[in-house]
Design a protein around this motif. Structure first.
Motif: not given
Length: 377
Positions: A330, A291, A325, A374-376, A341, A328, A286, A283, A74
């Motif tokens: 919120q 969150s 991005n 950051k929301n995964n 978002q 990702e 990865r 993150n 990505d």
């Protein structure tokens, strides 16, 4: 057995006493084996901080973790020529998508990681390189140095010519040309380097096998006006097979004409060295974090908010910042309404060595505090 004596008092025990000649400044007392007295000797290499390379054993992978770095990642063009891969290392290849890369757990005994380069596009050369900042290599210039590493290949039928180079950069300090190779040349021919880059050694086939072994090359850094040093490992083969692997680990550059045991530093120290140049603020590696709160900001007008984000470690020259991005992230308003978002990320800028600023837009009520995460999930 020999004894060292100081002060006054009664000596008891058996065996003859042996005097030790005084040493000179900088020497250390070294055992010469059972039955012989110790002696002062000069130290030919530093006992610590010998290795001028960072992340030579590839234990740090902030951006990708153990994920394989491919053309479908990505991050657009993740395995393109001249891409930043595992921390402090760049991919150098004869085109894009020549190899996939990952932090591999295929490693020598009592080690965790290596870098694995997996042939994707056949009949192309490829390698990895690291540039050493001037302030970390200035004392090596004009002296003999040795570059060593461990390597193996999955098969020697095609990956049968791996080389290593020690390169001098003789232009503006810390402004090394991004792509160090000007032309790769035919199989077995050392590549032509870009302007102001010079091989200090004469690279030759190291005859890497399917078993782990240590390889080394030495050179005098004697190119006039050298400001930086680069190390470069590459496959010089133009007849490859897809799915063949080259594994590399324990890369070390040190002063002197011979290689010493790899200097293994603890994870926290190595991470801090890497983060002087590059930091993943959200993150890292990865990790599967559902969150992660980032900062508290204030919605000042039409849904726009401004927040300050502290860096985990200082970063060189303040750095530059980017977000991959916005989807990702919120935001949660203190006025209520739940997580939403982001509508847009207007700016993300490095303000100083230790913090960055994010300027974003989301739905909510002006005048209220905003929690950004950051929301995964």
């Amino acid at each position: 057995m020999p004894r060292l004596l100081s002060g006054s008092g009664t000596v008891t025990g058996t065996g003859a006493l042996t005097s030790i000649a005084p040493g000179a400044d900088g020497q250390v007392l070294t055992s010469t084996g059972a039955g012989s007295p110790p002696a002062f000797e000069s130290v030919s290499a530093p006992l610590s901080n010998r290795n001028r390379l960072i992340n030579g054993d590839f234990q740090i992978s902030q951006l990708y973790g153990t994920d394989t770095i491919t053309s479908l990642d990505d991050d657009t063009g993740a395995n393109n020529d001249n891409s930043y891969i595992l921390d402090r290392w760049k991919l150098v290849s004869e085109g894009n998508d020549i190899v996939d890369i990952n932090q591999s757990n295929t490693a020598p005994t009592n080690q965790l990681y290596s870098m694995r380069l997996d042939v994707e596009t056949v009949n192309k050369k490829f390698g990895i390189a690291q540039t050493i900042e001037q302030q970390n290599c200035i004392d090596l210039i004009g002296n003999a140095v040795t570059f060593s590493f461990k390597a193996k290949v999955s098969a020697t039928t095609k990956l049968d010519n791996v080389k290593a180079g020690i390169i001098a950069w003789s232009s503006t300090a810390d402004a090394v040309t991004d792509d160090i190779v000007s032309a790769w040349g035919a199989e077995g021919t050392n590549p032509t380097l870009a302007s102001n880059l010079t091989f200090e050694n004469t690279p030759a086939n190291l005859s890497v096998t399917t078993s782990w072994a240590t390889y080394s090359v030495s050179a005098n850094i004697d190119t006039s006006s050298t400001t930086n040093i680069i190390v470069f490992i590459w496959s010089d083969v133009s007849d490859t097979t897809a799915g063949d692997f080259l594994y590399i680990t324990d890369c070390q550059l040190e002063v002197g004409s011979s290689a010493t045991t790899f200097e293994r530093r603890d994870y926290a120290s190595e991470l801090a060295r890497c983060q002087w140049y590059y930091q993943v603020l959200f993150n890292p590696g990865r990790k599967n974090i559902d969150s992660e709160n980032i900062c508290i900001s204030y919605m000042h007008s039409n849904g726009y908010s401004y927040g300050s984000i502290n860096h985990p470690n200082p970063i060189r020259d303040g750095g530059t910042a980017s977000i991959k991005n916005k989807g990702e992230f919120q935001a949660l308003s203190s006025a209520g309404g739940g997580w939403t978002q982001l509508t847009s990320v207007v700016g993300f800028d490095a303000l100083s060595w230790n913090r960055s600023a994010i300027y974003f837009q989301t739905t909510g009520t002006d005048g209220y505090a905003i929690l950004l995460r950051k929301n995964n999930s």
